[in-house]
Motif scaffolding. Structure first.
Motif, short mmCIF file in Angstrom:
data_model
loop_
_atom_site.label_atom_id
_atom_site.label_comp_id
_atom_site.label_asym_id
_atom_site.label_seq_id
_atom_site.Cartn_x
_atom_site.Cartn_y
_atom_site.Cartn_z
N HIS A 1 -5.79 -0.25 2.02
CA HIS A 1 -5.71 -0.43 3.47
C HIS A 1 -7.08 -0.79 4.06
O HIS A 1 -7.17 -1.63 4.95
CB HIS A 1 -5.15 0.83 4.15
N GLY B 1 0.78 -1.22 0.00
CA GLY B 1 0.00 0.00 0.00
C GLY B 1 0.81 1.28 0.00
O GLY B 1 0.26 2.36 -0.03
N THR C 1 -4.29 3.71 -2.33
CA THR C 1 -3.66 3.21 -1.11
C THR C 1 -4.66 3.16 0.03
O THR C 1 -4.73 2.18 0.77
CB THR C 1 -2.46 4.09 -0.73
#
Length: 182
Positions: A123, A111, A119
């Motif tokens: 997550h 990530g 990203t």
């Protein structure tokens, strides 16, 4: 590593791009030859109502055309008694993954390579996979000014360990150009 299968230059996610759309998907909505769908079938064959163990994973049992689309992540637990990893670090990348990302991710946190919005989504998907114990599949449409639009399909598959509840993350990435016949 593991079969870089591209003859012509291809766009990668390190170059300028914009996310056009994002959606969660199920395996049955993906093309039969999609590596994420194929790995989901393999993963499901290992799970007997729960998260499969890492020692059940056998790369030789994964369809050979899927192997290049796999990236492995090793969990990092900051506290010895923590039930959840703090993050994952890439330990293996297939050739299709490296070509898609445009760089090697080995040794980097999962990530920390992609565009900020992607990203954050990654997550959140990893957290959901840890909480639910289920594989998480998604599709992101990518717009690039100098290439045809791409559809990126991602699958996150967590494996349990003997001493820890999570021993590995297997990420499967697949790229398809929106103009490809379905």
């Amino acid at each position: 590593m593991y079969g870089l299968q591209f003859e012509a230059p291809v766009p990668n996610l390190n170059e300028g791009w914009a996310r056009a759309d994002y959606a969660r998907v199920s395996a049955d909505t993906l093309d039969r030859d999609n590596p994420v769908r194929q790995f989901d079938g393999y993963y499901g064959s290992l799970a007997a109502g729960g998260r499969p163990r890492w020692d059940q994973f056998d790369i030789c049992s994964v369809p050979s055309d899927v192997v290049a689309h796999i990236a492995l992540g090793r969990p990092t637990y900051m506290a010895a008694t923590s039930p959840r990893p703090d993050h994952f670090v890439y330990t293996l990348e297939g050739g299709a993954v490296r070509a898609l990302l445009g760089t090697s991710v080995l040794g980097q946190k999962v990530g920390h390579v992609l565009h900020h919005r992607l990203t954050v989504t990654l997550h959140a998907e990893i957290a959901e996979a840890m909480d639910s114990g289920q594989a998480i599949l998604s599709r992101t449409d990518i717009a690039k000014s100098d290439w045809p639009a791409m559809e990126i399909t991602r699958g996150l598959f967590l494996f349990a360990g003997v001493e820890r509840p999570i021993d590995r993350l297997v990420m499967v990435l697949s790229r398809r150009y929106a103009t490809d016949p379905s």
